[in-house]
Scaffold this motif. Structure first.
Motif, PDB file in Angstrom:
ATOM      1  N   ASP A 134       0.747  -1.047  -0.052  1.00 31.94           N
ATOM      2  CA  ASP A 134      -0.073   0.063  -0.049  1.00 31.94           C
ATOM      3  C   ASP A 134       0.914   1.234  -0.057  1.00 31.94           C
ATOM      4  O   ASP A 134       1.798   1.277   0.549  1.00 31.94           O
ATOM      5  N   SER A 191       0.462   3.945   1.626  1.00 32.30           N
ATOM      6  CA  SER A 191       0.669   4.511   2.716  1.00 32.30           C
ATOM      7  C   SER A 191       2.018   3.997   3.696  1.00 32.30           C
ATOM      8  O   SER A 191       2.692   4.694   4.368  1.00 32.30           O
ATOM      9  N   LYS A 248     -17.286   1.810  -1.878  1.00 28.56           N
ATOM     10  CA  LYS A 248     -16.964   1.491  -0.402  1.00 28.56           C
ATOM     11  C   LYS A 248     -15.769   0.797  -0.220  1.00 28.56           C
ATOM     12  O   LYS A 248     -15.273   0.288   0.934  1.00 28.56           O
ATOM     13  N   GLY A 249     -14.992   0.807  -1.365  1.00 30.10           N
ATOM     14  CA  GLY A 249     -13.553   0.320  -1.309  1.00 30.10           C
ATOM     15  C   GLY A 249     -13.129  -1.195  -1.187  1.00 30.10           C
ATOM     16  O   GLY A 249     -12.218  -1.528  -0.812  1.00 30.10           O
ATOM     17  N   THR A 268      -4.176  -3.684   3.183  1.00 34.75           N
ATOM     18  CA  THR A 268      -3.999  -2.125   2.532  1.00 34.75           C
ATOM     19  C   THR A 268      -4.418  -1.081   3.495  1.00 34.75           C
ATOM     20  O   THR A 268      -5.379  -1.520   4.625  1.00 34.75           O
ATOM     21  N   LYS A 313      -6.688   1.441   3.794  1.00 31.68           N
ATOM     22  CA  LYS A 313      -7.996   1.616   3.818  1.00 31.68           C
ATOM     23  C   LYS A 313      -8.451  -0.069   3.489  1.00 31.68           C
ATOM     24  O   LYS A 313      -8.157  -0.518   2.575  1.00 31.68           O
ATOM     25  N   SER A 314      -9.207  -0.449   4.782  1.00 39.26           N
ATOM     26  CA  SER A 314      -9.404  -2.038   4.574  1.00 39.26           C
ATOM     27  C   SER A 314     -10.394  -2.112   3.078  1.00 39.26           C
ATOM     28  O   SER A 314     -11.160  -1.192   3.109  1.00 39.26           O
ATOM     29  N   GLN A 347     -17.607  -4.791   3.769  1.00 45.31           N
ATOM     30  CA  GLN A 347     -17.721  -3.052   3.701  1.00 45.31           C
ATOM     31  C   GLN A 347     -18.883  -2.943   2.549  1.00 45.31           C
ATOM     32  O   GLN A 347     -19.507  -1.872   2.486  1.00 45.31           O
ATOM     33  N   ARG A 354      -2.560  -6.376  10.781  1.00 43.30           N
ATOM     34  CA  ARG A 354      -2.881  -5.051  10.274  1.00 43.30           C
ATOM     35  C   ARG A 354      -2.208  -3.869  11.142  1.00 43.30           C
ATOM     36  O   ARG A 354      -1.626  -3.052  10.853  1.00 43.30           O
TER      37      ARG A 354
END
Ligand code: SF4
Ligand code: SF4
Length: 396
Positions: free
Chosen positions: A118, A120, A305-306, A338, A340-341, A346, A387
């Motif tokens: 990711d 991030s 919603k990812g 990632t 953002k999950s 979701q 995570r």
């Protein structure tokens, strides 16, 4: 041995030695056997050796063998910063210095940020001062090339790729992963920027050799080329000029010799339409065992919603093509880690994705089914803990 150049014109053997799977004996590495295999590869022209801080005993074994045989200067060492374990610049220094000690050297030819999934994570490293650190190490000659190894989605790969002037990168890529992880899109994007690409898992950890459906095995055996399943997998990669080095975790002399033979013959652009058709037949026969007929085209993306829809289906299918644990491990690694999950839970059921899916997959229903199978309770907790560990903002 055939060679392809790195970013600065240095010739690298197209076969790289993956040191994660060194021969083992009891709890440790079988040094005598490993030395024999490694030297066989070296004498055959292999000059790229890939290890990492977290491969147990691997850096120390490689360093010892290279030093004992006086060949450190003749080969290129690639090793990796365990970026998920660092939270300060001091920690980066500590890991790097320890790696130099283990490898019995004062420089690393190819240094990678290990197992990025990711953007991030790269942001975190920049926050810790990695850019200045790299500059200093390059100026002092302690690091010659900087890259990253990658396991996340294509868009995140492209983001990391475009954010820095990398010397090289390393991706999981094989004929089953053509459209997953960095995928062919990532491979071509890197090549377009002049960034050499090192390939890991070219045979999906041996599964494209040992776990082929009978139909695929028969088609390969009947083909006049006479190539083995391993040769088909490797030659499919070498056929692509964007590929620079293909890593293979070799732990027998026979394996070294067969891979060397392939890497001495396989030129880019040698595949005929008939060869591509055979790979397609093998791919299809593997896909027949799949649970969801997702081709990874990504027309359903992005989900508002990812949710990583193709990622979830790929891992669900891996449970049936490879093994339950292989699918769950890939899920934890690529969907679970990632910033953002991206879990199917979701999903709010808007249905936007289904209207774009050329395979007409009932995505909402299949996502629920996939997540139930991929994330039973113990895995759910395990992923949560991973995570917290891998994506934390700072830790020393
Ligand atoms: S139905 Fe679910 S997975 Fe599909 S786009 Fe909507 S929220 Fe995303
Ligand atoms: S559109 Fe359908 S086939 Fe394509 S990635 Fe999405 S679910 Fe898979």
């Amino acid at each position: 041995m055939l060679y392809r150049n790195d970013k600065h014109g240095v010739p690298l053997s197209i076969l790289g030695y993956g040191c994660m799977r060194f021969s083992r004996k009891g709890a440790g590495i079988d040094m005598a056997k490993t030395e024999q295999e490694l030297l066989e590869a070296y004498r055959s022209g292999v000059n790229y050796f890939d290890t990492a801080y977290i491969y147990p005993g691997s850096e120390a074994a490689l360093g010892e063998i290279l030093e004992r045989n006086g060949i450190r200067q003749q080969v290129h060492i690639a090793t990796k910063l365990p970026q998920y374990m660092v939270g300060s610049r001091a920690a980066i220094d500590r890991y790097f210095d320890e790696e130099l000690r283990r490898l019995r050297t004062d420089y690393v030819d190819y240094y990678l940020m290990h197992q990025m999934t990711d953007f991030s994570q790269w942001e975190k490293l920049k926050g810790l001062g990695i850019l200045e650190w790299i500059k200093e190490k390059k100026a002092s000659g302690a690091i010659r090339n900087v890259g990253f190894s990658y396991h996340g989605s294509t868009p995140q790969f492209l983001k990391i790729l475009e954010d820095y002037d990398w010397d090289f990168c390393q991706i999981q890529y094989n004929y089953l992963d053509e459209t997953t992880q960095a995928g062919v899109e990532g491979l071509k994007a890197a090549a377009a920027r002049g960034i050499p690409v090192v390939i890991m898992e070219p045979l999906r950890g041996g599964k494209l050799v040992n776990m082929l459906p009978e139909k695929a095995e028969k088609a390969i055996a009947a083909d006049p080329r006479g190539w083995s399943p391993a040769q088909w997998g490797l030659r499919w990669l070498y056929d692509q000029p964007e590929v620079t080095v293909v890593l293979s975790g070799m732990n027998s002399l026979e394996m070294v010799r067969e891979n060397v033979r392939t890497a001495s013959e396989a030129e880019a652009g040698e595949f005929t339409p008939r060869d591509h058709a055979l790979i397609e037949l093998v791919r299809q026969s593997i896909r027949e065992k799949e649970k969801v007929g997702c081709t990874g085209c990504r027309y359903c993306m992005p989900c508002p919603k990812g949710v990583d829809i193709p990622g979830a289906f790929r891992c669900y299918n891996a449970m049936f093509i490879e093994s339950k644990n292989a699918g769950r491990f890939q899920y934890a690694q690529t969907v679970g880690l990632t910033a953002k999950s991206a879990f199917p839970t979701q999903c709010v059921g808007c249905g936007k994705c289904e209207s774009h899916c050329p395979q007409q997959i009932p995505i909402r229903e299949k996502l629920k089914e996939a997540d139930r199978a991929l994330r039973p309770l113990p895995f759910r907790f395990g992923i949560q803990i991973a995570r917290r560990f891998m994506l934390r903002k700072s830790h020393d």
